[in-house]
Scaffold this active site. Structure first.
Site, PDB file in Angstrom:
ATOM      1  N   TYR A 151       5.350  -5.524   0.258  1.00 52.85           N
ATOM      2  CA  TYR A 151       5.770  -5.496  -1.145  1.00 52.85           C
ATOM      3  C   TYR A 151       6.954  -4.542  -1.325  1.00 52.85           C
ATOM      4  CZ  TYR A 151       5.356  -5.098  -6.256  1.00 52.85           C
ATOM      5  OH  TYR A 151       5.600  -5.110  -7.608  1.00 52.85           O
ATOM      6  N   ASP A 152       6.782  -3.293  -0.872  1.00 52.80           N
ATOM      7  CA  ASP A 152       7.811  -2.270  -1.099  1.00 52.80           C
ATOM      8  C   ASP A 152       9.135  -2.650  -0.437  1.00 52.80           C
ATOM      9  OD1 ASP A 152       5.445  -1.174  -1.918  1.00 52.80           O
ATOM     10  OD2 ASP A 152       5.596   0.684  -0.781  1.00 52.80           O
ATOM     11  N   THR A 216      -1.284  11.332 -10.602  1.00 50.69           N
ATOM     12  CA  THR A 216      -0.846  10.895 -11.932  1.00 50.69           C
ATOM     13  C   THR A 216      -0.105   9.567 -11.862  1.00 50.69           C
ATOM     14  OG1 THR A 216       1.286  12.004 -11.801  1.00 50.69           O
ATOM     15  CG2 THR A 216      -0.546  13.288 -12.709  1.00 50.69           C
ATOM     16  N   ASP A 279      -1.249   5.848  -0.838  1.00 50.89           N
ATOM     17  CA  ASP A 279      -1.352   5.904  -2.296  1.00 50.89           C
ATOM     18  C   ASP A 279      -0.524   7.097  -2.791  1.00 50.89           C
ATOM     19  OD1 ASP A 279      -2.581   4.796  -4.666  1.00 50.89           O
ATOM     20  OD2 ASP A 279      -3.640   6.707  -4.851  1.00 50.89           O
ATOM     21  N   GLN A 282       1.963  11.092  -7.179  1.00 48.51           N
ATOM     22  CA  GLN A 282       2.460  11.085  -8.549  1.00 48.51           C
ATOM     23  C   GLN A 282       3.668  10.175  -8.658  1.00 48.51           C
ATOM     24  OE1 GLN A 282       4.903  15.245  -8.117  1.00 48.51           O
ATOM     25  NE2 GLN A 282       3.285  15.195  -9.589  1.00 48.51           N
TER      26      GLN A 282
END
Ligand code: NAD
Length: 319
Positions: A151-152, A216, A279, A282
């Site tokens: 995806y990235d 976050t 993952d 932030q």
């Protein structure tokens, strides 16, 4: 600022039966445009566009963007691509093909038709950023060989293709880097945090927070996002992007879980799980460019957007 344009155009929306695409089709029709929606229904659904099918200015075509497409349009919004990790990791080779071959096919079409084309890129091009918040000049920190890379890196390659078609063939491009967006018609089982938390809360199941929940994210309500997307398409030709569109308001996953519990009135408990690979800790957009070049900034606060989304989920799955 957005330039003057004539309305009633023919607009192609790839991925038009998806979450963002269906909202975009709706908004384009509402202002008088003709819309050609192209989708292979991998993650999208006919239910998302069922209410538009009776409109004589709306046309839906089942098509996979990895194959060439011949239609006559004035503008192209290229949104086709599975967007959530569960979906894009299901068939990673097809994900890369969708981003890369899809971009080549749509850029070729834009070149032939002399049509403007907008790419739905993503904040994932920044990877796990070491710069915070992320301005467009930041080149990112992306793993090229991990499970998220299809995806990235697919989206990064699509951006490269957009700028090469622009430099080499003078195609009028608009590259938009979309940050986390939420709202009605999100897929209920796509593993994205907002839909996950809402479904868990409405079912009264424990809310699963990865890691300590201190990571976050920023969340943009879909109406704001589509407004930014259309402003970018209508902006002066010199504005190519990339431009971040997202809500800079930052929330921890724990805060989000607590808000969802409060708004649904659920008795769900919070349960912690292992953090998945790659993952990001932030991510938050720097939207200075969107403000100055497009006169855009988000207007819908999180509690209001969440309330509307919860309402939609209740009607679709718990009525
Ligand atoms: N929602 C977000 O928070 C977000 C964030 C960043 C970027 N984006 C980008 O915005 C776009 C739309 O995302 P979304 O959230 O609406 O996701 P979505 O999965 O709901 O929509 C994607 C649509 O593309 C279609 N599609 C997938 N592969 C296709 C192919 N090969 N040919 C034709 N159609 C195909 C799907 O069936 C679906 O209707 C995507 O390109 C995504 O990468 C979304």
């Amino acid at each position: 600022m957005a330039g003057i344009r004539s309305y009633n155009r023919r607009v192609l929306v790839t991925g038009g039966a998806g979450f963002l695409g269906s909202h975009l089709c709706e908004r384009l029709l509402a202002r008088g445009d003709e819309v050609v929606c192209v989708d292979n229904y991998f993650t999208g659904a006919r239910a998302n566009i069922a209410h538009l099918l009776g409109n004589p200015r709306f046309e839906a075509i089942r098509h996979d963007v990895t194959f060439p497409l011949y239609v006559e349009v004035d503008e192209i919004y290229n949104l086709a691509c599975p967007a959530s990790p569960i979906h894009y990791q299901h068939d990673p080779v097809q994900t890369t093909k969708t981003s890369v071959h899809g971009a080549i096919n749509m850029l070729g079409l834009a070149k032939r038709l002399n049509a403007r084309i907008l790419q739905a890129s993503t904040s994932e091009v920044y990877g796990d950023p070491v710069v915070h918040p992320q301005p467009e000049e930041y080149w990112g920190n992306v793993n090229p060989i991990g499970p998220r890379s299809c995806y990235d890196e697919g989206k990064r390659c699509a951006e490269t293709l957009f700028f090469d078609y622009h430099r080499q063939h003078r195609v009028q491009i608009k590259v938009m880097r979309i940050f986390n967006t939420y709202g009605p018609r999100m897929h209920p089982n796509d593993g994205r945090v907002v839909s996950n938390f809402i479904m868990q809360a409405l079912r009264g199941e424990p809310i699963t927070v990865y890691g300590d929940g201190a990571q976050t994210r920023s969340f943009c309500y879909v109406d704001d996002l589509i407004d930014g997307m259309m402003r970018l398409m209508d902006s002066d030709p010199g504005v190519t992007g990339p431009i971040n569109i997202g809500n800079p308001g930052e929330f921890t996953m724990l805060e989000l879980a607590e808000r969802v519990i409060a708004l649904t009135g659920s008795h769900s408990a919070i349960e912690h799980r292992l953090l998945p690979q790659d993952d990001p800790r932030q991510r938050r957009p720097d939207i200075t460019k969107a403000k100055t070049l497009l006169g855009w900034e988000p207007a819908v606060p999180l509690h209001e957007g969440l309330a509307r989304t919860i309402d939609d989920f209740r009607h679709r799955f718990f009525a």
